[in-house]
Design a protein around this motif. Structure first.
Motif, short mmCIF file in Angstrom:
data_model
loop_
_atom_site.label_atom_id
_atom_site.label_comp_id
_atom_site.label_asym_id
_atom_site.label_seq_id
_atom_site.Cartn_x
_atom_site.Cartn_y
_atom_site.Cartn_z
N GLU A 295 91.95 61.32 20.27
CA GLU A 295 92.80 60.30 19.77
C GLU A 295 93.60 59.62 20.81
OE1 GLU A 295 94.01 60.78 15.22
OE2 GLU A 295 94.53 62.30 16.36
N TRP A 296 94.24 60.43 21.73
CA TRP A 296 95.13 60.19 22.60
C TRP A 296 94.32 59.50 24.06
CZ3 TRP A 296 99.84 59.01 23.00
CH2 TRP A 296 100.50 58.88 24.13
N LYS A 297 93.08 59.83 24.06
CA LYS A 297 92.35 59.54 25.32
C LYS A 297 91.90 57.99 24.99
CE LYS A 297 90.52 63.35 27.65
NZ LYS A 297 89.22 64.33 27.93
N LYS A 298 91.62 57.51 23.76
CA LYS A 298 91.27 56.29 23.28
C LYS A 298 92.39 55.17 23.62
CE LYS A 298 88.68 57.24 19.03
NZ LYS A 298 88.67 57.04 17.50
N LEU A 299 93.59 55.87 23.88
CA LEU A 299 94.60 54.72 24.27
C LEU A 299 94.78 54.36 25.60
CD1 LEU A 299 97.33 56.17 21.82
CD2 LEU A 299 95.70 54.81 21.34
N TYR A 300 93.95 55.25 26.48
CA TYR A 300 93.95 55.13 28.16
C TYR A 300 93.81 53.72 28.34
CZ TYR A 300 92.71 55.62 33.04
OH TYR A 300 92.75 55.54 34.12
N VAL A 301 94.42 53.11 29.48
CA VAL A 301 94.00 51.85 30.11
C VAL A 301 93.96 52.13 31.62
CG1 VAL A 301 95.02 50.35 28.38
CG2 VAL A 301 96.56 51.16 30.03
N LYS A 332 106.59 46.25 25.79
CA LYS A 332 105.44 45.36 24.83
C LYS A 332 104.45 44.82 25.84
CE LYS A 332 108.90 44.76 21.02
NZ LYS A 332 109.68 43.86 20.24
N THR A 333 103.41 44.82 25.62
CA THR A 333 102.16 44.18 26.30
C THR A 333 101.94 42.66 25.54
OG1 THR A 333 100.43 45.15 24.99
CG2 THR A 333 101.53 46.46 26.81
N LYS A 334 101.41 41.75 26.48
CA LYS A 334 100.82 40.76 25.95
C LYS A 334 99.65 40.81 24.81
CE LYS A 334 101.83 37.15 29.44
NZ LYS A 334 101.27 36.17 30.06
N GLU A 335 99.18 41.94 24.66
CA GLU A 335 98.10 42.04 23.73
C GLU A 335 98.82 42.63 22.55
OE1 GLU A 335 95.23 44.82 25.47
OE2 GLU A 335 94.33 42.97 26.49
N GLY A 336 100.24 42.97 22.42
CA GLY A 336 100.68 43.34 21.21
C GLY A 336 100.71 44.75 21.03
N LYS A 337 100.41 45.63 22.23
CA LYS A 337 100.59 46.92 22.12
C LYS A 337 101.77 47.34 22.88
CE LYS A 337 95.71 47.93 22.01
NZ LYS A 337 94.63 48.89 22.44
N ILE A 338 102.20 48.82 22.92
CA ILE A 338 103.29 49.06 23.49
C ILE A 338 102.81 50.21 24.37
CG2 ILE A 338 105.38 50.71 23.32
CD1 ILE A 338 105.80 49.20 20.69
N PHE A 339 103.15 49.84 25.85
CA PHE A 339 102.75 50.63 26.89
C PHE A 339 104.01 52.12 27.38
CE2 PHE A 339 103.02 51.94 31.44
CZ PHE A 339 101.71 52.32 31.82
N LEU A 340 103.64 53.11 27.31
CA LEU A 340 104.41 54.20 27.57
C LEU A 340 104.07 54.92 28.74
CD1 LEU A 340 104.07 56.38 24.28
CD2 LEU A 340 106.13 54.70 25.07
N PHE A 407 105.33 56.53 15.49
CA PHE A 407 104.58 56.92 16.80
C PHE A 407 103.11 57.53 16.37
CE2 PHE A 407 103.51 60.25 19.52
CZ PHE A 407 103.20 59.37 20.97
N GLU A 408 103.25 58.55 15.26
CA GLU A 408 101.86 58.90 14.98
C GLU A 408 101.13 57.86 14.26
OE1 GLU A 408 100.40 62.55 12.27
OE2 GLU A 408 101.84 62.90 13.86
N GLN A 409 101.41 56.78 13.43
CA GLN A 409 100.84 55.75 13.08
C GLN A 409 100.41 54.78 14.12
OE1 GLN A 409 99.70 55.12 9.83
NE2 GLN A 409 100.36 57.21 9.59
N ALA A 410 101.24 54.76 15.05
CA ALA A 410 100.74 53.70 16.14
C ALA A 410 99.50 54.47 16.89
CB ALA A 410 102.16 53.61 16.97
N VAL A 411 99.63 55.61 16.90
CA VAL A 411 98.58 56.49 17.84
C VAL A 411 97.21 56.13 16.90
CG1 VAL A 411 97.56 58.72 18.41
CG2 VAL A 411 99.94 57.97 18.93
N LYS A 413 96.46 53.86 14.76
CA LYS A 413 96.07 52.51 14.64
C LYS A 413 95.78 52.05 16.01
CE LYS A 413 98.41 51.81 10.29
NZ LYS A 413 99.66 50.89 9.58
N GLU A 414 95.94 52.64 17.12
CA GLU A 414 95.99 52.29 18.55
C GLU A 414 96.67 51.13 18.79
OE1 GLU A 414 91.55 52.06 19.43
OE2 GLU A 414 90.90 53.48 18.34
N LYS A 415 97.96 51.48 18.42
CA LYS A 415 98.91 50.23 18.99
C LYS A 415 99.70 50.43 20.30
CE LYS A 415 98.31 47.56 15.63
NZ LYS A 415 97.89 46.24 15.54
N ILE A 416 99.26 51.82 20.94
CA ILE A 416 99.83 52.39 22.01
C ILE A 416 98.99 52.32 23.04
CG2 ILE A 416 100.75 54.40 23.16
CD1 ILE A 416 102.03 55.04 20.40
N CYS A 417 99.47 52.16 24.42
CA CYS A 417 98.37 52.41 25.43
C CYS A 417 99.30 53.09 26.66
CB CYS A 417 97.96 51.14 26.14
SG CYS A 417 99.32 49.93 26.50
#
Length: 478
Positions: A295-301, A332-340, A407-411, A413-417
């Protein structure tokens, strides 16, 4: 015809001389169903009794690959309970699963010649009647005969069963059974004179969130649990999906209700998933973490994304044990996600200078959050002394609970990168829930000795600040 092995590949069963298993199997077979040998043997073991007539195994766990009939064991147990004055709470991860179990038990009573009574009259006796409350997610089956038992069916929550008393607790889909659920459910059988808890399921997959089932398995096989039973059908290591001997070793119903053709059709590109779901493999890669590595790897950029604004949000966490202090940032990113991104984690004894220097040089800091009694007030005073104009947010317990849940919901729903920092990945993919407060709130704790949850907590704080703030530079001052 070749048949699957009727004996588990691993088991821990206490010695016994007497059992009510035969009574339960005879009753079950009268419904027109036919128990397989492995089901008969396991039922005997579950219903083994000592000299006082108490269950030898007060806790039971068993794991078996899908579509082998593991839920028939539960049906046998519940049918026996109805005819032996027991009260049962059947819980499942999904409402559809618990509802399906209720319908199955009703059909078995129908097959025995029992009649569903829509509106039983008070004081009237029914020789072969039962009540079936059909509210979805709140089903109940109760035998109307003298000393008849009842079975309640529920979807699991952290509050499920509180205030109610039962003799038997069923944990269906046990691979999803979490600590906060267990903390409330395990007490529902405390007042019973002859309690029993039964967990059944499959090995956890990469997205399973439960931690209780694998821990119970490990502790029972190692002899650490008392009055406990464990049985499983599994391969000890990843195995070639086309190894038919492994199929027969781990699927007792193969050749009876399962066929080779059905299993062959299940083989795909995900070999690990096939091993877990069809061969019963217990993978060390994914047994415990509340957030799976996949799940965490899916959020990689690959590259840092373009920011929506220049505003940055910082989270600082002093570890609960007072050893380390961690800091992370978010935007916050232009794509509507949150970069950590995690900045660092250092020994608390080193002091706060590194934190103060970073904040001083952070030109676009919008908000910062500090949590942890070990250093929260000290850092606040030092920031003030250094004329840092940003007044920190000191979160309440409820805000921490909200931050963790969001945070867990954002993971999910892939709202984090993120950029794939190894240190952050190691802790996020090796954590489990811990209870916070009395209303089902949760935080996280590490399941690895050498990983400090403070790093993850700081990232969660940064995410929460960023997610709940408008992109307007705040001028809050001391």
């Amino acid at each position: 015809m070749k048949k699957g092995s009727q004996k588990p590949t691993q088991a821990k069963i206490l010695p016994f001389t007497k059992s009510n298993g035969k009574k339960a199997i005879d009753l079950y077979n009268k419904t027109g169903r036919k128990a397989q040998k492995w089901q008969t043997d396991l039922t005997r073991q579950i219903l083994a009794i000592n000299k006082e007539g108490l269950y030898v195994h007060t806790k039971v766990g068993y794991s078996i690959p899908r579509r082998n009939g593991k839920n028939e064991i539960i049906a046998i147990r519940e049918l026996y309970a109805l005819f032996n004055s027991e009260k049962v709470l059947h819980t499942a991860h999904r409402t559809t699963t618990s509802s399906s179990a209720a319908r199955r038990l009703s059909e078995m009573l129908d097959a025995l010649g029992y009649i569903e009574v829509q509106r039983p009259k008070k004081g009237q006796t029914y020789e072969k009647g039962y009540v079936f409350a059909k509210q979805f997610g709140l089903e109940r089956i109760q035998l109307l005969t003298e000393n008849g038992g009842k079975v309640d069916f529920r979807t699991r929550t952290s509050k499920g069963g509180l205030g109610e008393g039962f003799d038997v607790l069923i944990i269906d889909e046990a691979q999803e059974y979490t600590e906060d659920q267990e903390s409330s459910l395990k007490y529902v059988v405390s007042d019973s004179k002859n309690p029993q808890i039964i967990m059944c399921g499959t090995p956890p997959t990469m997205v399973s969130s439960g931690t209780i089932f694998p821990k119970y398995r490990k502790d029972t096989l190692e002899g650490k649990n008392i009055d406990s039973l464990w049985a499983e059908w599994s391969v000890p290591e990843e195995t070639d999906p086309y190894d038919k001997d492994a199929w027969y070793k781990t699927n007792p119903s193969l050749g009876l209700i399962l066929t080779e053709r059905k299993i062959m059709a299940e083989i795909g590109s995900d070999i690990l998933d096939f091993n877990i779901q069809r061969l019963g493999y217990w993978s060390e890669k994914n047994l415990k973490s509340a957030i799976a590595e996949a799940e965490w790897k899916k959020l990689y950029v690959d590259t840092v994304p373009e920011a929506k604004s220049k505003n940055l949000y910082i989270g600082i966490k002093y570890g609960n044990d007072g050893v380390n202090t961690a800091m992370s940032l978010a935007f916050k990113t232009k794509e509507g996600k949150i970069f950590l991104e995690s900045i660092d984690i250092r020994a608390t004894r080193e002091g706060n200078e590194w934190i103060i220097n970073f904040i001083k040089n952070c030109k676009h800091l919008s908000k910062l959050c500090i949590d942890g009694q070990q250093g929260q007030q000290i850092l606040t005073d030092e920031l003030k002394a250094n004329k840092i104009i940003k007044k920190p947010v000191l979160p309440t317990v409820q805000e921490i609970i909200t931050a963790n849940a969001s945070f867990e919901q954002a993971v999910i729903k892939e709202k984090i990168c993120h950029k794939g920092q190894e240190s952050l990945k190691e802790i996020v993919s090796n954590c489990e829930h811990r209870n916070i407060g009395s209303k089902g709130g949760f935080g996280y704790k590490s399941i690895k000795i050498d990983a400090d949850i403070a790093l993850m907590d700081s990232a969660i704080l940064a995410y929460w600040l960023c997610n709940t703030s408008k992109d307007i530079v705040q001028q809050a001052r001391y």
